[in-house]
Design a protein around this motif. Structure first.
Motif, mmCIF file in Angstrom:
data_model
loop_
_atom_site.group_PDB
_atom_site.id
_atom_site.type_symbol
_atom_site.label_atom_id
_atom_site.label_comp_id
_atom_site.label_asym_id
_atom_site.label_seq_id
_atom_site.Cartn_x
_atom_site.Cartn_y
_atom_site.Cartn_z
ATOM 1 N N PHE A 292 13.246 -12.409 2.451
ATOM 2 C CA PHE A 292 12.368 -11.442 1.763
ATOM 3 C C PHE A 292 10.926 -11.663 2.218
ATOM 4 C CE2 PHE A 292 10.845 -10.154 -2.796
ATOM 5 C CZ PHE A 292 10.431 -8.932 -2.324
ATOM 6 N N ASN A 293 10.479 -12.921 2.178
ATOM 7 C CA ASN A 293 9.098 -13.208 2.568
ATOM 8 C C ASN A 293 8.856 -12.899 4.040
ATOM 9 O OD1 ASN A 293 6.412 -14.302 2.221
ATOM 10 N ND2 ASN A 293 7.154 -15.988 3.496
ATOM 11 N N GLU A 294 9.819 -13.250 4.890
ATOM 12 C CA GLU A 294 9.628 -12.965 6.328
ATOM 13 C C GLU A 294 9.657 -11.457 6.579
ATOM 14 O OE1 GLU A 294 12.168 -15.365 8.838
ATOM 15 O OE2 GLU A 294 10.781 -17.051 8.599
ATOM 16 N N ALA A 295 10.469 -10.729 5.811
ATOM 17 C CA ALA A 295 10.514 -9.262 5.954
ATOM 18 C C ALA A 295 9.175 -8.647 5.544
ATOM 19 C CB ALA A 295 11.644 -8.691 5.113
ATOM 20 N N VAL A 296 8.532 -9.235 4.530
ATOM 21 C CA VAL A 296 7.199 -8.761 4.110
ATOM 22 C C VAL A 296 6.178 -9.094 5.197
ATOM 23 C CG1 VAL A 296 5.337 -9.071 2.419
ATOM 24 C CG2 VAL A 296 7.719 -8.998 1.643
ATOM 25 N N GLU A 297 6.192 -10.348 5.653
ATOM 26 C CA GLU A 297 5.194 -10.792 6.640
ATOM 27 C C GLU A 297 5.312 -10.013 7.951
ATOM 28 O OE1 GLU A 297 5.677 -15.028 6.944
ATOM 29 O OE2 GLU A 297 4.489 -15.407 5.135
ATOM 30 N N ALA A 298 6.552 -9.681 8.339
ATOM 31 C CA ALA A 298 6.773 -8.972 9.607
ATOM 32 C C ALA A 298 6.569 -7.457 9.462
ATOM 33 C CB ALA A 298 8.194 -9.251 10.105
ATOM 34 N N GLU A 299 6.226 -7.042 8.237
ATOM 35 C CA GLU A 299 6.082 -5.607 7.911
ATOM 36 C C GLU A 299 7.373 -4.842 8.219
ATOM 37 O OE1 GLU A 299 2.461 -4.163 9.632
ATOM 38 O OE2 GLU A 299 1.241 -5.542 8.459
ATOM 39 N N PHE A 300 8.492 -5.575 8.093
ATOM 40 C CA PHE A 300 9.808 -4.932 8.179
ATOM 41 C C PHE A 300 9.980 -4.017 6.970
ATOM 42 C CE2 PHE A 300 14.384 -5.100 7.073
ATOM 43 C CZ PHE A 300 14.956 -4.666 8.265
ATOM 44 N N LEU A 301 9.396 -4.419 5.834
ATOM 45 C CA LEU A 301 9.392 -3.563 4.649
ATOM 46 C C LEU A 301 8.160 -2.687 4.689
ATOM 47 C CD1 LEU A 301 10.512 -6.046 1.816
ATOM 48 C CD2 LEU A 301 11.896 -4.744 3.436
ATOM 49 N N GLN A 302 8.381 -1.393 4.527
ATOM 50 C CA GLN A 302 7.291 -0.411 4.589
ATOM 51 C C GLN A 302 7.183 0.322 3.255
ATOM 52 O OE1 GLN A 302 5.109 0.449 7.140
ATOM 53 N NE2 GLN A 302 5.832 -1.448 8.078
ATOM 54 N N PRO A 303 5.965 0.779 2.902
ATOM 55 C CA PRO A 303 5.810 1.502 1.631
ATOM 56 C C PRO A 303 6.834 2.630 1.525
ATOM 57 C CG PRO A 303 3.690 1.139 2.668
ATOM 58 C CD PRO A 303 4.717 0.678 3.650
ATOM 59 N N GLY A 304 7.486 2.700 0.379
ATOM 60 C CA GLY A 304 8.482 3.757 0.161
ATOM 61 C C GLY A 304 9.904 3.333 0.470
ATOM 62 N N ASP A 305 10.065 2.194 1.183
ATOM 63 C CA ASP A 305 11.420 1.701 1.458
ATOM 64 C C ASP A 305 12.163 1.427 0.148
ATOM 65 O OD1 ASP A 305 11.885 1.612 4.191
ATOM 66 O OD2 ASP A 305 10.955 -0.354 4.466
ATOM 67 N N ILE A 306 13.450 1.749 0.147
ATOM 68 C CA ILE A 306 14.324 1.285 -0.937
ATOM 69 C C ILE A 306 15.102 0.100 -0.362
ATOM 70 C CG2 ILE A 306 16.255 1.830 -2.458
ATOM 71 C CD1 ILE A 306 13.784 3.367 -3.264
ATOM 72 N N VAL A 307 14.856 -1.068 -0.958
ATOM 73 C CA VAL A 307 15.370 -2.324 -0.411
ATOM 74 C C VAL A 307 16.531 -2.825 -1.279
ATOM 75 C CG1 VAL A 307 14.750 -4.672 0.284
ATOM 76 C CG2 VAL A 307 12.992 -2.870 0.266
#
Ligand code: UT7
Length: 325
Positions: A292-307
């Motif tokens: 989760f943290n690495e996905a945030v840091e890598a900007e793999f998660l983008q605003p509006g994503d449903i995770v």
């Protein structure tokens, strides 16, 4: 209107990296077997003296800083772990003392790999009772102390590491839409540590091998997929979200073949699935918060994503969470 949101994340793992080639030198295994059957290339392994709280505190400090919350403002610390510094006090209390989170209550959740999402579930329910709370949820292990380095069927699979998230209620932010948990104690013997509890206490005749992880890998494999799919569907239903709307998946990092089968079942391309098992192996309760943290840091998660996050582990336990990023 306030919603439960993720305010910040962090993660930390031992500096010491052990590659498959390092393992080839100490046991009858090969890089080829490990990569093909599991997807793991290396893992972080704690050096003597390194303990759970070292990495829990480092990940918590990052999560708190990103959340803009002082440790002294925390009301609750939940640590999903089976490898706290001591049997007593809890890992959460060890973290509380080091952080100086004086007004917090600390507790551990014993749910093996599912510990972090179990912790999120507890945090979610506390916040529904009192939206003014600030909660630190930690998940992770120093699992290497429970590995039999003479057993190639388990030793190559696991690694050490911890992740954390700060959760609170706000009118906007990364909204926690649903968290679901499940367990089946009847299947506990598929993945267990025999010794050190009250069934096999530590006596002068204690066999150190009883502290090692025992796993029936093939059977666990089947249960893992079925239960992660079922609990994910339940979480999506409760979130009011369809599978089609899910844009990112953060799965338990136990085996790349399990992750690929999950993606296939969910009809999602692997490009939408976060994978770091190659660098960490299975860190048990650490897999979800580290990924989760690495996905945030890598900007793999983008605003509006449903995770969608989903996990499976000893107990047996399983869990899923849905977050609108
Ligand atoms: O986090 C908790 C949840 N855990 C999981 O989800 C893990 C689920 N299970 C798995 O990921 C897989 O079952 C494993 C990775 C544990 C094992 O993979 P597998 O394809 O199920 O292999 P296997 O246990 O059936 O073993 C196949 C062969 C055996 O040799 P024989 O009997 O066919 O001659 C094993 O002895 O592979 C051998 N083997 C190895 N060979 C080289 C097992 N471990 C190793 C090894 N290196 N490290």
């Amino acid at each position: 209107m306030k919603y439960n949101v993720i305010l910040g994340t962090g993660s930390s793992a031992p500096e010491n990296v052990v590659t498959n080639h390092d393992l080839e030198k100490i046991m009858d295994t090969s890089d080829e077997w490990i990569v093909q059957r599991t997807g793991i290339k290396s893992r972080h392994i704690a050096r003597p003296g390194e303990k759970f709280s070292d990495f829990a505190v480092a990940s918590a400090r990052t999560a708190l800083e990103r959340a803009g919350i002082a440790a002294s403002d925390l009301d609750l610390i939940i640590a999903g772990t089976m490898t706290a510094d001591y049997i007593m006090p809890s890992g959460a209390c060890s973290v509380q003392a080091i952080l100086g989170a004086d007004k917090a209550t600390g507790m551990d959740v014993c749910a093996a790999c599912s510990g972090f999402i179990y912790g999120l579930s507890i945090a979610d329910k506390y916040l529904k009772c009192d939206p003014d709370l600030h909660i630190l949820v930690i998940g992770g292990e120093i699992v290497s102390h429970h590995l039999d380095w003479d057993d190639r069927t388990t030793a190559v699979l696991f690694g050490d590491g911890v992740g954390a998230a700060v959760v609170g209620a706000r009118s906007e932010g990364h909204r926690l839409l649903a968290v679901e948990t499940g367990s089946n104690g009847n299947l506990g013997s598929l993945l267990y540590i025999q010794g050190g509890g009250s069934a096999t206490p530590i006596t002068k005749d204690f066999d150190i091998k009883d502290t090692y992880i025992q796993m029936k890998g093939r059977e666990i494999f089947k249960h893992a997929i079925k239960n992660m799919v079922d609990i994910s569907n339940r979480a999506l239903k409760n979130a009011g979200v369809s599978l089609d709307q899910v844009t990112k998946i953060i799965p338990h990092q136990a085996n790349i073949r399990i992750i690929e089968m999950l993606a296939h079942q969910f009809k999602k391309p692997m490009s939408e699935v976060f994978v770091n098992i190659d660098r960490y192996g299975n860190t048990s309760a650490g897999t979800i918060p580290i990924a989760f943290n690495e996905a945030v840091e890598a900007e793999f998660l983008q605003p509006g994503d449903i995770v969608l996050m989903t996990v499976f582990g000893g107990g047996l336990t399983w869990a899923a969470a849905v977050i609108e990023w």
